[in-house]
Design a protein around this motif. Structure first.
Motif, short mmCIF file in Angstrom:
data_model
loop_
_atom_site.label_atom_id
_atom_site.label_comp_id
_atom_site.label_asym_id
_atom_site.label_seq_id
_atom_site.Cartn_x
_atom_site.Cartn_y
_atom_site.Cartn_z
N MET A 93 3.37 6.18 -5.11
CA MET A 93 3.58 6.40 -6.55
C MET A 93 2.43 7.20 -7.16
N THR A 94 1.21 6.86 -6.75
CA THR A 94 0.04 7.58 -7.26
C THR A 94 0.06 9.05 -6.84
N LEU A 95 0.33 9.30 -5.56
CA LEU A 95 0.33 10.68 -5.07
C LEU A 95 1.47 11.49 -5.69
N GLU A 96 2.62 10.88 -5.84
CA GLU A 96 3.73 11.59 -6.47
C GLU A 96 3.41 11.93 -7.92
N ALA A 97 2.70 11.03 -8.59
CA ALA A 97 2.29 11.30 -9.97
C ALA A 97 1.28 12.45 -10.03
N GLU A 98 0.56 12.67 -8.90
CA GLU A 98 -0.41 13.76 -8.83
C GLU A 98 0.23 15.07 -8.36
N GLY A 99 1.54 15.04 -8.12
CA GLY A 99 2.24 16.27 -7.77
C GLY A 99 2.47 16.49 -6.30
N ILE A 148 0.83 -1.19 0.00
CA ILE A 148 0.00 0.00 0.00
C ILE A 148 0.87 1.25 0.00
N LEU A 149 1.90 1.25 0.84
CA LEU A 149 2.78 2.41 0.89
C LEU A 149 3.38 2.70 -0.48
N ARG A 166 -7.93 6.55 -6.74
CA ARG A 166 -8.51 7.80 -7.24
C ARG A 166 -9.40 8.43 -6.18
N LEU A 167 -10.18 7.60 -5.46
CA LEU A 167 -11.02 8.12 -4.38
C LEU A 167 -10.16 8.74 -3.29
N LEU A 168 -9.08 8.07 -2.91
CA LEU A 168 -8.20 8.61 -1.88
C LEU A 168 -7.61 9.95 -2.31
N VAL A 169 -7.19 10.04 -3.56
CA VAL A 169 -6.63 11.30 -4.07
C VAL A 169 -7.67 12.41 -3.97
N GLU A 170 -8.91 12.11 -4.34
CA GLU A 170 -9.96 13.13 -4.29
C GLU A 170 -10.26 13.55 -2.86
N ARG A 171 -10.25 12.59 -1.92
CA ARG A 171 -10.48 12.94 -0.51
C ARG A 171 -9.35 13.84 0.00
N ILE A 172 -8.12 13.51 -0.37
CA ILE A 172 -6.98 14.33 0.04
C ILE A 172 -7.11 15.74 -0.52
N PHE A 227 -9.47 0.16 -1.33
CA PHE A 227 -10.00 1.43 -1.77
C PHE A 227 -9.47 1.78 -3.17
N SER A 228 -10.23 2.61 -3.83
CA SER A 228 -9.79 3.18 -5.09
C SER A 228 -8.77 4.27 -4.80
#
Length: 233
Positions: A19-25, A13-14, A106-112, A103-104
């Protein structure tokens, strides 16, 4: 660039979420137990923390409790599918949101992003002046949404984003009752369900923080079975 701390004992998970969050900036820091995260936070706080609940050395609940003694930064809990009790307890202790595993991402990114917007918008000079963003004074209470600051009798009170929004909603109309459902709508979006007791717990913690600077604070009145009312002092 917001710094997000991920704290989870599942290395998969980490790695994948980082990787996803870093890709989102986002700038991402990862920790696989609560004690390691706390040690790092004591040196430098992130802008937001995403915490697993069940972890070795120090679990997410204990870590959240320690954090709330020093900061109101947004916190999201990651909870297992069947951990409804943990979700409710986490929100009552001061978490701002939770996401169920699996969890998705994408959902976590949107919540953040939603929580960061909610906190940063009220601290930004770019926010338009409205009833929700202009400085509000009610007796001994002064709230500045653009700076996310609260003072009572001239003394600073550190509130979480959720506590700030609840106090603001109550104080905007002194003497008028807000039901628990109305306060839920203020504090949470329609993707997050909380029960009446969670709102009660937020109010209890809010009163506790106010009474830490003034033991006689009594401006928030409970109307049993109805809701809450702010009485200007």
């Amino acid at each position: 660039m917001a710094r997000i701390a991920l704290v989870d004992d599942d290395r998969n998970i980490l790695t994948s979420v980082a990787m996803t969050l870093e890709a989102e900036g986002f700038e991402v820091e990862t920790y696989n137990d609560g004690q390691s995260a706390l040690d790092a936070f004591n040196r430098r706080l992130p802008d937001m923390a995403v915490l697993d609940i069940k972890m070795p050395r120090m679990d997410g609940m204990d870590l959240l409790q320690r954090l709330r003694q020093k900061t109101s930064m947004p916190v999201i809990f990651l909870t297992s599918k069947d951990d409804e009790i943990d979700e409710v307890l986490g929100l009552r202790m001061g978490a701002d949101d939770y996401v169920k595993k699996p969890f998705s991402q994408r959902l976590l990114v949107e919540r953040i992003r939603a929580l960061l917007r909610r906190q940063e918008a009220i601290a930004s000079g770019e926010v338009a002046t409205t009833e929700e963003t202009k400085i509000m004074e009610r007796g001994q209470l002064r709230m500045d949404p653009l700076r996310h600051s609260v003072t009572w009798k001239g003394m600073d009170v550190a509130l979480t984003v959720t506590e700030f929004m609840l106090l603001q909603a109550l104080a905007q109309r002194p003497g008028f009752v807000k039901s628990r459902d109305q306060l839920m709508d203020v504090a949470y979006d329609d993707q997050v369900y909380v029960d009446d007791r969670t709102i009660d717990s937020h109010i209890k913690r809010l009163r506790k923080k106010m009474r830490a600077v003034d033991n006689d604070f009594s401006a928030i009145e409970t109307l049993y079975g109805i809701g809450y009312r702010y009485n200007e002092e």
